[in-house]
Design a protein around this motif. Sequence first.
Motif, short mmCIF file in Angstrom:
data_model
loop_
_atom_site.label_atom_id
_atom_site.label_comp_id
_atom_site.label_asym_id
_atom_site.label_seq_id
_atom_site.Cartn_x
_atom_site.Cartn_y
_atom_site.Cartn_z
N GLY A 72 0.83 -1.20 0.00
CA GLY A 72 0.00 0.00 0.00
C GLY A 72 0.87 1.25 0.00
O GLY A 72 2.10 1.18 0.03
N THR A 73 0.20 2.41 -0.04
CA THR A 73 0.92 3.66 -0.12
C THR A 73 0.89 4.36 1.24
O THR A 73 0.62 3.73 2.28
N ALA A 74 1.21 5.66 1.25
CA ALA A 74 1.25 6.44 2.50
C ALA A 74 1.21 7.92 2.14
O ALA A 74 1.42 8.29 0.99
N THR A 75 0.94 8.76 3.14
CA THR A 75 1.11 10.20 2.92
C THR A 75 2.60 10.52 2.94
O THR A 75 3.42 9.72 3.41
N VAL A 119 -5.21 -11.39 -1.73
CA VAL A 119 -6.32 -10.88 -2.55
C VAL A 119 -7.35 -11.96 -2.90
O VAL A 119 -8.53 -11.63 -3.11
N ASP A 120 -6.93 -13.22 -2.94
CA ASP A 120 -7.92 -14.26 -3.26
C ASP A 120 -8.92 -14.42 -2.12
O ASP A 120 -10.13 -14.57 -2.35
N GLU A 121 -8.42 -14.34 -0.89
CA GLU A 121 -9.34 -14.42 0.26
C GLU A 121 -10.26 -13.20 0.30
O GLU A 121 -11.46 -13.31 0.59
N ARG A 122 -9.70 -12.04 0.00
CA ARG A 122 -10.52 -10.82 -0.03
C ARG A 122 -11.60 -10.94 -1.12
O ARG A 122 -12.74 -10.52 -0.94
N GLY A 123 -11.19 -11.52 -2.27
CA GLY A 123 -12.13 -11.66 -3.37
C GLY A 123 -13.28 -12.61 -3.08
O GLY A 123 -14.41 -12.38 -3.49
N ARG A 124 -12.98 -13.70 -2.36
CA ARG A 124 -14.02 -14.70 -2.08
C ARG A 124 -14.89 -14.33 -0.88
O ARG A 124 -15.98 -14.89 -0.71
N ALA A 125 -14.42 -13.40 -0.05
CA ALA A 125 -15.15 -13.07 1.18
C ALA A 125 -16.58 -12.66 0.87
O ALA A 125 -16.81 -11.82 0.00
N GLY A 126 -17.50 -13.27 1.57
CA GLY A 126 -18.92 -12.94 1.40
C GLY A 126 -19.65 -13.84 0.43
O GLY A 126 -20.87 -13.87 0.41
N ASN A 127 -18.89 -14.59 -0.39
CA ASN A 127 -19.56 -15.47 -1.36
C ASN A 127 -20.37 -16.55 -0.64
O ASN A 127 -21.50 -16.86 -1.05
N ASP A 128 -19.79 -17.11 0.44
CA ASP A 128 -20.43 -18.24 1.12
C ASP A 128 -21.68 -17.83 1.88
O ASP A 128 -22.55 -18.66 2.14
N ILE A 129 -21.79 -16.57 2.22
CA ILE A 129 -22.97 -16.11 2.98
C ILE A 129 -23.90 -15.28 2.10
O ILE A 129 -24.86 -14.69 2.60
N ASP A 130 -23.60 -15.23 0.79
CA ASP A 130 -24.44 -14.49 -0.15
C ASP A 130 -24.68 -13.06 0.35
O ASP A 130 -25.83 -12.60 0.43
N ALA A 131 -23.59 -12.38 0.66
CA ALA A 131 -23.69 -11.00 1.16
C ALA A 131 -24.38 -10.10 0.14
O ALA A 131 -24.37 -10.38 -1.06
N ASP A 132 -24.97 -9.02 0.63
CA ASP A 132 -25.65 -8.07 -0.28
C ASP A 132 -24.65 -7.28 -1.10
O ASP A 132 -24.95 -6.92 -2.24
N LEU A 133 -23.49 -6.99 -0.54
CA LEU A 133 -22.47 -6.25 -1.27
C LEU A 133 -21.15 -6.32 -0.52
O LEU A 133 -21.10 -6.66 0.66
N LYS A 134 -20.09 -5.95 -1.25
CA LYS A 134 -18.76 -5.88 -0.63
C LYS A 134 -18.09 -4.58 -1.06
O LYS A 134 -18.11 -4.22 -2.24
N LEU A 135 -17.51 -3.89 -0.06
CA LEU A 135 -16.73 -2.66 -0.31
C LEU A 135 -15.28 -2.94 0.05
O LEU A 135 -14.99 -3.34 1.17
N SER A 136 -14.38 -2.71 -0.90
CA SER A 136 -12.95 -2.79 -0.61
C SER A 136 -12.40 -1.37 -0.54
O SER A 136 -12.48 -0.62 -1.52
N ILE A 137 -11.88 -1.00 0.61
CA ILE A 137 -11.58 0.41 0.91
C ILE A 137 -10.08 0.66 0.85
O ILE A 137 -9.30 0.04 1.58
N HIS A 138 -9.69 1.56 -0.04
CA HIS A 138 -8.28 1.88 -0.30
C HIS A 138 -8.10 3.38 -0.42
O HIS A 138 -9.06 4.15 -0.44
N ALA A 139 -6.83 3.79 -0.57
CA ALA A 139 -6.48 5.15 -1.00
C ALA A 139 -5.33 5.02 -1.98
O ALA A 139 -4.56 4.06 -1.94
N ASP A 140 -5.23 6.00 -2.87
CA ASP A 140 -4.25 5.94 -3.94
C ASP A 140 -2.97 6.67 -3.55
O ASP A 140 -2.94 7.41 -2.55
N GLY A 141 -1.93 6.48 -4.35
CA GLY A 141 -0.67 7.16 -4.11
C GLY A 141 -0.06 7.63 -5.42
O GLY A 141 0.94 7.09 -5.88
N SER A 142 -0.67 8.65 -6.01
CA SER A 142 -0.22 9.14 -7.33
C SER A 142 0.71 10.34 -7.16
O SER A 142 0.43 11.26 -6.39
N TYR A 143 1.82 10.31 -7.91
CA TYR A 143 2.75 11.45 -7.91
C TYR A 143 2.46 12.40 -9.08
O TYR A 143 3.22 13.35 -9.29
#
Length: 252
Positions: A72-75, A119-143
């Motif tokens: 990941g990135t940083a300030t 990332v594979d575990e993150r990708g599969r998370a919620g599939n087994d419980i038929d979740a309504d949605l999944k949010l993957s929360i990040h921030a970018d690091g562009s120069y």
Amino acid sequence: MIAALALLLSLLAGPAGATAVATGAEPADPPPMAGRVVVLDAGHQLGNHNFPAQINAPVPAGGFTKPCNTTGTATDGGYPEATFTWQVTRQVRARLRDLGARVVMVRTSNRQDRWGPCVDERGRAGNDIDADLKLSIHADGSYAPGARGFHVIAPTARPGWTADIAGESASLARDVRRGLVRVGLPVADYIAGGDGLDVRGDLGTLNLSDVPVVMVELGNMRDPGEARRMTSARGRATYARGLVAGVRSYLW
Ligand code: ZN
């Protein structure tokens, strides 16, 4: 005689009690998100940089492999993306729980002595419980000079992988964008299209999901103004409010 009197009293008490319940204590409405299941994925993990062998190991990412995870990135001041995403995600969880939703966290700690999940575990998370949605929360690091603002990434429609969730995920992406705009956050000015929306087919977190999913890059940590917002409690509360507003409009 006493038994008859007791019976009489109980007959009198019964209806009186029932009347009191009916008129005195109306059953409360269920909370607005009761029965909803939301998966929250706080990007990266604080200790990833301490475990290069583990986080560089290839994992399935949707028809190809990718490294388990990245640092990941940083300030510029050194506030890590992993900590930012963790703090925002916890606030989103609290707000969604207050609304009655069940929340599943993919990452459950923010520690220097931990790494992953991959990332594979993150990708599969919620599939087994038929979740309504999944949010993957990040921030970018562009120069890129002046780069700022948020963008929301939905999966491309890849047959056999994401074709089944691409439409709903695009709808979720538009609602999350609306929620973030509503709390005053700027749309990214450095992503192609300029509308704050992107679609990608190279992200395991999106490719392996069977439930509607988006990844949100809440801003550019390398931009001084956005770094100030991200490092303040008030700023993080703004991101959380915007994300919850987006989830609410999608689930309504
Ligand atoms: Zn990230």
